[in-house]
Design a protein around this motif. Structure first.
Motif, short mmCIF file in Angstrom:
data_model
loop_
_atom_site.label_atom_id
_atom_site.label_comp_id
_atom_site.label_asym_id
_atom_site.label_seq_id
_atom_site.Cartn_x
_atom_site.Cartn_y
_atom_site.Cartn_z
N GLY A 19 66.55 -39.13 63.56
CA GLY A 19 67.04 -37.80 63.24
C GLY A 19 67.45 -37.04 64.49
O GLY A 19 68.46 -36.33 64.51
N ARG A 20 66.66 -37.20 65.54
CA ARG A 20 66.97 -36.53 66.81
C ARG A 20 68.28 -37.05 67.38
O ARG A 20 69.13 -36.28 67.81
N THR A 21 68.46 -38.37 67.35
CA THR A 21 69.68 -38.97 67.86
C THR A 21 70.89 -38.52 67.05
O THR A 21 71.94 -38.19 67.61
N THR A 22 70.74 -38.47 65.75
CA THR A 22 71.84 -38.01 64.88
C THR A 22 72.20 -36.57 65.20
O THR A 22 73.38 -36.22 65.28
N ALA A 23 71.21 -35.74 65.40
CA ALA A 23 71.46 -34.33 65.72
C ALA A 23 72.21 -34.19 67.05
O ALA A 23 73.15 -33.40 67.16
#
Length: 68
Positions: A19-23
Motif C-alpha cells: 500500500g505504501r509503494t502504491t501510494a
C-alpha cells in the motif's frame, strides 16, 4: 508503535508495504520524485525508481531553488 500497527495489518492479511509503494507511485506521477522523497523522508533513488516503474514524466526535473 509503528511496528505494532504494521504487525496488526499483517495479522489481518493487509500488506502495508504494498500500500505504501502504491501510494508513492501515485505521488510521483503528480510531483517530481526528488520532491516526493524529501516530503516523505525517502531516498531520491527509491522515489526515482518508483516513478520510472509508474511511467512518471518528471525525468528531466532539475531539483533546487528556482525562485531567483
Amino acid at each position: 508503535m509503528t511496528s505494532d500497527i504494521l504487525s496488526g495489518f499483517n495479522r489481518l492479511g493487509l500488506p502495508a508495504q504494498r500500500g505504501r509503494t502504491t501510494a508513492i507511485r501515485h505521488l510521483v506521477l503528480q510531483a517530481p520524485a526528488p520532491v516526493v522523497a524529501r516530503m516523505l523522508g525517502c531516498h531520491d533513488n527509491t522515489t526515482a525508481q518508483l516513478a520510472a516503474e509508474a511511467g512518471g514524466t518528471w525525468g528531466h526535473y532539475a531539483p533546487g531553488d528556482h525562485t531567483g
